[in-house]
Motif scaffolding. Structure first.
Motif, PDB file in Angstrom:
ATOM      1  N   LYS A 281       0.829  -1.205   0.000  1.00 25.61           N
ATOM      2  CA  LYS A 281       0.000   0.000   0.000  1.00 25.61           C
ATOM      3  C   LYS A 281       0.863   1.254   0.000  1.00 25.61           C
ATOM      4  O   LYS A 281       0.594   2.208  -0.749  1.00 25.61           O
TER       5      LYS A 281
ATOM      6  N   GLU B 172       2.363   2.390  -3.365  1.00 27.26           N
ATOM      7  CA  GLU B 172       1.420   3.096  -4.229  1.00 27.26           C
ATOM      8  C   GLU B 172       1.222   4.534  -3.765  1.00 27.26           C
ATOM      9  O   GLU B 172       1.140   5.461  -4.574  1.00 27.26           O
TER      10      GLU B 172
ATOM     11  N   LYS C  49       4.321   6.764  -4.673  1.00 24.00           N
ATOM     12  CA  LYS C  49       4.769   6.741  -6.060  1.00 24.00           C
ATOM     13  C   LYS C  49       4.835   8.180  -6.581  1.00 24.00           C
ATOM     14  O   LYS C  49       3.903   8.953  -6.419  1.00 24.00           O
TER      15      LYS C  49
ATOM     16  N   SER D 250       9.857   0.039  -6.543  1.00 22.76           N
ATOM     17  CA  SER D 250       9.555   1.334  -5.923  1.00 22.76           C
ATOM     18  C   SER D 250      10.856   1.970  -5.458  1.00 22.76           C
ATOM     19  O   SER D 250      11.929   1.374  -5.572  1.00 22.76           O
TER      20      SER D 250
END
Length: 251
Positions: free
Chosen positions: A25, A28, A31, A57
């Motif tokens: 989570k 995201e 990002k 990431s």
């Protein structure tokens, strides 16, 4: 060039499954926020899965401790080589809880810092005073002792690879936080000392995090100060939404 780094320290929290869920989570949520370095310190048992969870990431994974020895008869301990072999990039060293509960001295911390650097890990070296030290006006003295002890024998090139986390012990888990002005004053004193130890260029480029109960509500104000380059976050790092807010406050 100095970089803002927001690091989370989960301490003794989260199973593997919980770690993967949170990191998936978080990846995201942050990002596009690559300007701020993002690091999560996870328990040993979750490190391997944590590294895999953040692949692709800009989140890096830290261990919360390590042993200074390369290998040997040290039951229950973990070496730097073990950490790098699974993709861990950072290690938190000298945390006040390690000093208080497990008797870690500046000399022990120094050996760990050297071992981390020798194996390509980035140490997050924690320093900070207790309430009685703050009230007695010994803040800078305590920090200087821990900083000099923890970085003893390092070259300027070595020092440039170390992240410093100033954690006023009286503000950890207590809900108390130094005002931004108080924190800045101490951070400046730390950078001034680093300048004496390693030169202005190295000191000017080093990241000095604030580690005293940073939260979404105070993160931006703290990180707006000239010498506060991110945070070492405890409780607020356990929740993806809260931690992401702190990361974004550093942009």
């Amino acid at each position: 060039m100095r970089r803002t780094i927001v690091a989370g320290n989960w301490k003794m929290n989260k199973t593997n499954a919980e770690a993967v869920e949170m990191l998936t989570k978080l990846a995201e949520l942050v990002k596009g926020d690559e300007k701020v370095g993002v690091v999560i310190g996870a328990p040993f048992t979750a490190l391997s899965d944590a590294v895999k969870a953040v692949e692709g990431s800009h989140i890096e994974i830290a261990a919360e401790n390590m042993n200074a020895n390369e290998s040997g008869a040290f039951t229950g301990e973990i070496s730097a080589k073990m950490l790098t072999s699974i993709g861990v990039k950072y290690v938190i060293l000298g945390h006040s809880e390690r000093r208080e509960y497990y008797g870690e001295t500046d000399e022990i911390v120094n050996e760990k810092v050297k071992a981390a650097l020798a194996n390509g890990l980035t140490p997050i070296l924690c320093i900070g005073e207790k309430l009685e030290d703050r009230e007695a006006g010994r803040t800078n003295e305590v920090n200087a002792t821990q900083l000099k002890g923890g970085m003893a024998g390092l070259t300027a090139e070595d020092a440039a690879k170390v992240v410093i986390a100033y954690e006023p012990v009286w503000a950890i888990g207590t809900g108390k936080t130094a005002t931004p002005e108080m924190a800045q004053e101490t951070h400046k004193a730390i950078r001034d000392l680093l300048t004496e130890m390693f030169g202005a260029e190295v000191a000017g480029d080093m990241t000095i995090q604030y580690g005293g109960s940073m939260k979404p509500g105070n993160a931006k104000e703290l990180m707006s100060e000239a010498d506060i380059d991110g945070g070492l976050v405890g409780g607020a790092s356990l929740d993806a939404d809260s931690f992401a807010e702190i990361v974004k406050a550093g942009l």
